[in-house]
Design a protein around this motif. Structure first.
Motif, PDB file in Angstrom:
ATOM      1  N   ARG A 226       0.823  -1.211   0.000  1.00  0.00           N
ATOM      2  CA  ARG A 226       0.000   0.000   0.000  1.00  0.00           C
ATOM      3  C   ARG A 226       0.855   1.258   0.000  1.00  0.00           C
ATOM      4  O   ARG A 226       0.539   2.248  -0.667  1.00  0.00           O
ATOM      5  CB  ARG A 226      -0.918  -0.002   1.229  1.00  0.00           C
ATOM      6  N   ARG A 227       1.954   1.214   0.740  1.00  0.00           N
ATOM      7  CA  ARG A 227       2.802   2.400   0.864  1.00  0.00           C
ATOM      8  C   ARG A 227       3.891   2.473  -0.206  1.00  0.00           C
ATOM      9  O   ARG A 227       4.584   3.480  -0.308  1.00  0.00           O
ATOM     10  CB  ARG A 227       3.480   2.410   2.240  1.00  0.00           C
ATOM     11  N   GLY A 228       4.072   1.400  -0.968  1.00  0.00           N
ATOM     12  CA  GLY A 228       5.104   1.404  -1.999  1.00  0.00           C
ATOM     13  C   GLY A 228       6.491   1.132  -1.457  1.00  0.00           C
ATOM     14  O   GLY A 228       7.488   1.644  -1.977  1.00  0.00           O
ATOM     15  N   PHE A 229       6.597   0.304  -0.395  1.00  0.00           N
ATOM     16  CA  PHE A 229       7.890  -0.045   0.192  1.00  0.00           C
ATOM     17  C   PHE A 229       8.340  -1.414  -0.291  1.00  0.00           C
ATOM     18  O   PHE A 229       7.532  -2.266  -0.679  1.00  0.00           O
ATOM     19  CB  PHE A 229       7.789  -0.085   1.728  1.00  0.00           C
ATOM     20  N   LEU A 230       9.647  -1.630  -0.231  1.00  0.00           N
ATOM     21  CA  LEU A 230      10.211  -2.950  -0.452  1.00  0.00           C
ATOM     22  C   LEU A 230      10.354  -3.616   0.908  1.00  0.00           C
ATOM     23  O   LEU A 230      10.977  -3.068   1.814  1.00  0.00           O
ATOM     24  CB  LEU A 230      11.576  -2.857  -1.131  1.00  0.00           C
ATOM     25  N   SER A 254       4.558  -6.152  15.384  1.00  0.00           N
ATOM     26  CA  SER A 254       3.727  -5.320  14.513  1.00  0.00           C
ATOM     27  C   SER A 254       4.013  -3.845  14.731  1.00  0.00           C
ATOM     28  O   SER A 254       4.082  -3.067  13.771  1.00  0.00           O
ATOM     29  CB  SER A 254       2.247  -5.614  14.772  1.00  0.00           C
ATOM     30  N   ASN A 255       4.211  -3.454  15.984  1.00  0.00           N
ATOM     31  CA  ASN A 255       4.512  -2.052  16.281  1.00  0.00           C
ATOM     32  C   ASN A 255       5.835  -1.627  15.658  1.00  0.00           C
ATOM     33  O   ASN A 255       5.948  -0.530  15.093  1.00  0.00           O
ATOM     34  CB  ASN A 255       4.547  -1.839  17.794  1.00  0.00           C
ATOM     35  N   LEU A 256       6.836  -2.496  15.735  1.00  0.00           N
ATOM     36  CA  LEU A 256       8.137  -2.167  15.137  1.00  0.00           C
ATOM     37  C   LEU A 256       8.026  -2.037  13.617  1.00  0.00           C
ATOM     38  O   LEU A 256       8.637  -1.147  13.014  1.00  0.00           O
ATOM     39  CB  LEU A 256       9.167  -3.235  15.504  1.00  0.00           C
ATOM     40  N   LEU A 257       7.239  -2.924  12.998  1.00  0.00           N
ATOM     41  CA  LEU A 257       7.061  -2.851  11.541  1.00  0.00           C
ATOM     42  C   LEU A 257       6.292  -1.595  11.139  1.00  0.00           C
ATOM     43  O   LEU A 257       6.653  -0.914  10.163  1.00  0.00           O
ATOM     44  CB  LEU A 257       6.332  -4.100  11.049  1.00  0.00           C
ATOM     45  N   GLN A 258       5.223  -1.276  11.875  1.00  0.00           N
ATOM     46  CA  GLN A 258       4.450  -0.071  11.564  1.00  0.00           C
ATOM     47  C   GLN A 258       5.321   1.176  11.681  1.00  0.00           C
ATOM     48  O   GLN A 258       5.236   2.090  10.855  1.00  0.00           O
ATOM     49  CB  GLN A 258       3.242   0.036  12.502  1.00  0.00           C
ATOM     50  N   ASN A 259       6.157   1.223  12.716  1.00  0.00           N
ATOM     51  CA  ASN A 259       7.061   2.370  12.870  1.00  0.00           C
ATOM     52  C   ASN A 259       8.058   2.442  11.718  1.00  0.00           C
ATOM     53  O   ASN A 259       8.398   3.531  11.240  1.00  0.00           O
ATOM     54  CB  ASN A 259       7.824   2.272  14.193  1.00  0.00           C
ATOM     55  N   ALA A 260       8.542   1.276  11.289  1.00  0.00           N
ATOM     56  CA  ALA A 260       9.502   1.253  10.185  1.00  0.00           C
ATOM     57  C   ALA A 260       8.886   1.831   8.916  1.00  0.00           C
ATOM     58  O   ALA A 260       9.510   2.626   8.196  1.00  0.00           O
ATOM     59  CB  ALA A 260       9.981  -0.173   9.941  1.00  0.00           C
ATOM     60  N   PHE A 261       7.628   1.455   8.627  1.00  0.00           N
ATOM     61  CA  PHE A 261       6.945   2.007   7.449  1.00  0.00           C
ATOM     62  C   PHE A 261       6.654   3.497   7.626  1.00  0.00           C
ATOM     63  O   PHE A 261       6.733   4.283   6.682  1.00  0.00           O
ATOM     64  CB  PHE A 261       5.641   1.246   7.199  1.00  0.00           C
ATOM     65  N   LYS A 262       6.309   3.886   8.839  1.00  0.00           N
ATOM     66  CA  LYS A 262       5.899   5.260   9.102  1.00  0.00           C
ATOM     67  C   LYS A 262       7.067   6.242   8.947  1.00  0.00           C
ATOM     68  O   LYS A 262       6.899   7.349   8.436  1.00  0.00           O
ATOM     69  CB  LYS A 262       5.318   5.374  10.507  1.00  0.00           C
ATOM     70  N   PHE A 263       8.265   5.817   9.392  1.00  0.00           N
ATOM     71  CA  PHE A 263       9.367   6.770   9.467  1.00  0.00           C
ATOM     72  C   PHE A 263      10.431   6.582   8.393  1.00  0.00           C
ATOM     73  O   PHE A 263      11.347   7.398   8.292  1.00  0.00           O
ATOM     74  CB  PHE A 263      10.017   6.689  10.848  1.00  0.00           C
ATOM     75  N   SER A 264      10.347   5.527   7.586  1.00  0.00           N
ATOM     76  CA  SER A 264      11.325   5.338   6.522  1.00  0.00           C
ATOM     77  C   SER A 264      11.063   6.313   5.372  1.00  0.00           C
ATOM     78  O   SER A 264       9.954   6.823   5.205  1.00  0.00           O
ATOM     79  CB  SER A 264      11.289   3.904   5.991  1.00  0.00           C
ATOM     80  N   HIS A 265      12.099   6.553   4.593  1.00  0.00           N
ATOM     81  CA  HIS A 265      11.961   7.406   3.419  1.00  0.00           C
ATOM     82  C   HIS A 265      10.985   6.776   2.427  1.00  0.00           C
ATOM     83  O   HIS A 265      10.806   5.551   2.400  1.00  0.00           O
ATOM     84  CB  HIS A 265      13.320   7.611   2.731  1.00  0.00           C
ATOM     85  N   GLY A 268      11.181   3.263   0.580  1.00  0.00           N
ATOM     86  CA  GLY A 268      12.360   2.687   1.220  1.00  0.00           C
ATOM     87  C   GLY A 268      12.269   1.181   1.388  1.00  0.00           C
ATOM     88  O   GLY A 268      11.320   0.534   0.940  1.00  0.00           O
ATOM     89  N   HIS A 269      13.279   0.639   2.040  1.00  0.00           N
ATOM     90  CA  HIS A 269      13.369  -0.803   2.240  1.00  0.00           C
ATOM     91  C   HIS A 269      13.254  -1.109   3.736  1.00  0.00           C
ATOM     92  O   HIS A 269      13.950  -0.515   4.557  1.00  0.00           O
ATOM     93  CB  HIS A 269      14.708  -1.323   1.698  1.00  0.00           C
ATOM     94  N   VAL A 270      12.367  -2.020   4.083  1.00  0.00           N
ATOM     95  CA  VAL A 270      12.202  -2.471   5.460  1.00  0.00           C
ATOM     96  C   VAL A 270      12.513  -3.956   5.496  1.00  0.00           C
ATOM     97  O   VAL A 270      12.027  -4.721   4.656  1.00  0.00           O
ATOM     98  CB  VAL A 270      10.772  -2.204   5.979  1.00  0.00           C
ATOM     99  N   ALA A 271      13.312  -4.369   6.468  1.00  0.00           N
ATOM    100  CA  ALA A 271      13.717  -5.771   6.575  1.00  0.00           C
ATOM    101  C   ALA A 271      13.299  -6.341   7.924  1.00  0.00           C
ATOM    102  O   ALA A 271      13.464  -5.698   8.965  1.00  0.00           O
ATOM    103  CB  ALA A 271      15.226  -5.904   6.400  1.00  0.00           C
ATOM    104  N   LEU A 272      12.734  -7.552   7.892  1.00  0.00           N
ATOM    105  CA  LEU A 272      12.373  -8.293   9.100  1.00  0.00           C
ATOM    106  C   LEU A 272      13.217  -9.558   9.128  1.00  0.00           C
ATOM    107  O   LEU A 272      13.087 -10.417   8.251  1.00  0.00           O
ATOM    108  CB  LEU A 272      10.879  -8.638   9.095  1.00  0.00           C
ATOM    109  N   ARG A 273      14.094  -9.639  10.125  1.00  0.00           N
ATOM    110  CA  ARG A 273      15.019 -10.770  10.200  1.00  0.00           C
ATOM    111  C   ARG A 273      14.862 -11.494  11.536  1.00  0.00           C
ATOM    112  O   ARG A 273      14.631 -10.861  12.571  1.00  0.00           O
ATOM    113  CB  ARG A 273      16.470 -10.293  10.061  1.00  0.00           C
ATOM    114  N   THR A 274      15.009 -12.812  11.502  1.00  0.00           N
ATOM    115  CA  THR A 274      14.960 -13.621  12.715  1.00  0.00           C
ATOM    116  C   THR A 274      16.141 -14.576  12.706  1.00  0.00           C
ATOM    117  O   THR A 274      16.396 -15.248  11.709  1.00  0.00           O
ATOM    118  CB  THR A 274      13.654 -14.430  12.801  1.00  0.00           C
TER     119      THR A 274
END
Length: 354
Positions: A226-230, A254-265, A268-274
């Motif tokens: 929806r936001r156009g992020f990778l 979920s909160n960490l991911l939402q913040n990542a989308f909210k504040f990234s350029h 931008g690229h958001v990565a979730l690693r485990t």
């Protein structure tokens, strides 16, 4: 009289008490307690001894005032009680060392003043602390209600416009409606997680990290699209389990991911690693927010702290998420990538294989 003995030997008592307090391990002394607390406690006792033969009302008011002072200085109840006790020991030892002519009746009065000082100071301490907590809870509820009302008002207005049929659901008005509905969802999720933690309703059990990450991945990919992020999500091997409350853990990720989308350029690229070792599990969310101002990383976890200029939301998401993770024996923190972004991480103990 005893209060004159204390006044005359005040510096000796302070020095000896500081040395005794410095060796204490439980509760460990603070710099403020050593520097300011000991003289304050001694002055209180001198004040009470002086007043005990003249005005009992003034004596009680004095210790009540001192309880408020100790709260303002950040002392705990245990420090209050321990410091009074340390001074009592030092006074007794000094009187014995100097062969001071202090009667048994005066020592009896001294012990009574000590007991009343502790009782009145602790009572005031607790009253002020409870009053502060009540105000903080009222403030938080007020902010939550205000935020929800604003979101709901904007959503209802958008829905009314869409209902007239003059604009399409896929246009800007539909976007406003969706944005405010998602905002209300996030506010409610944060509030419910906080209630779950504070009320002790959390239920810890064996939780599969592959299942938790898979659920988070579905919602995150929809948000990224929806936001156009990778968005990139690393696979999680089966058998990596933690002892956790699944709802609280899911809400934190979920909160960490939402913040990542909210504040990234934008785009931008958001990565979730485990990743996992034999005894630890690490979940990381990396964003492209541009990095943090020097020395401001921990400020993100303060209540009502927002990272963006728009000051969206309550600023409680990270605070509540950290409390939830810590309640499960884990840690939630952040690493700054200067000029690039941040890596928020959750680390939890890993359970042995089932």
């Amino acid at each position: 009289m005893l209060h004159e003995f204390l006044s005359t030997n005040a510096q000796k008592i302070i020095d000896r008490t500081r040395a005794m307090v410095a060796e204490r391990t439980n509760p460990a002394p603070t710099e403020a307690e050593l520097k300011n607390g000991v003289p304050l406690f001694l002055n209180q006792l001198i004040d009470r001894l002086r007043l005990t033969t003249t005005d009992s009302v003034a004596m009680n008011e004095s210790s009540t005032l001192h309880g408020g002072e100790m709260l303002a200085m950040g002392f705990t109840v245990r420090q209050v009680v321990s410091s009074y006790g340390d001074i009592c020991k030092v006074v007794t030892q000094l009187a014995d060392d100097t062969n001071a002519s202090i009667s048994a009746a005066e020592f009896h009065t001294f012990n009574r003043c000590l007991d009343e000082a502790i009782a009145n100071a602790v009572t005031e301490y607790e009253r002020r602390r409870d009053e502060s907590a009540t105000f903080g809870e009222t403030e938080r509820l007020g902010v939550l209600a205000h935020e929800l009302r604003n979101r709901l008002g904007a959503a209802m207005l958008s829905f009314s416009i869409l209902q007239e049929g003059t604009v399409a659901i896929g246009g800007s008005t539909g976007a406003v409606l969706g944005r405010n509905l998602r905002g209300m969802r996030d506010l409610i999720n944060t509030a419910l997680t906080g209630v779950r933690i504070e009320s002790g309703l959390g239920h810890r059990q064996r939780v599969s990290m592959s299942e938790i990450i898979s659920e988070a991945e579905v919602e995150a990919f929809m948000e990224a699209d929806r936001r156009g992020f990778l968005l990139s999500v690393s696979p999680v091997a089966p058998g990596i389990d933690v002892d956790a409350d699944a709802q609280i853990l899911s809400a934190a990720i979920s909160n960490l991911l939402q913040n990542a989308f909210k504040f990234s350029h934008v785009h931008g690229h958001v990565a979730l690693r485990t990743s996992a070792t034999a005894d630890r599990v690490l979940v990381e969310v990396q964003d492209e927010c541009g990095g943090l101002p020097p020395g401001k990383a921990e400020d993100l976890f303060l209540p009502f702290s927002q990272r963006n200029a728009k000051r969206e939301g309550l600023g409680l998401g990270l605070t509540i998420s950290r409390r939830g993770i810590e309640a499960m024996g884990g840690t939630l923190g952040v690493r700054d990538l200067p000029g690039t972004g941040c890596v928020f991480f959750i680390e939890l103990p890993r359970l042995p294989a089932a």
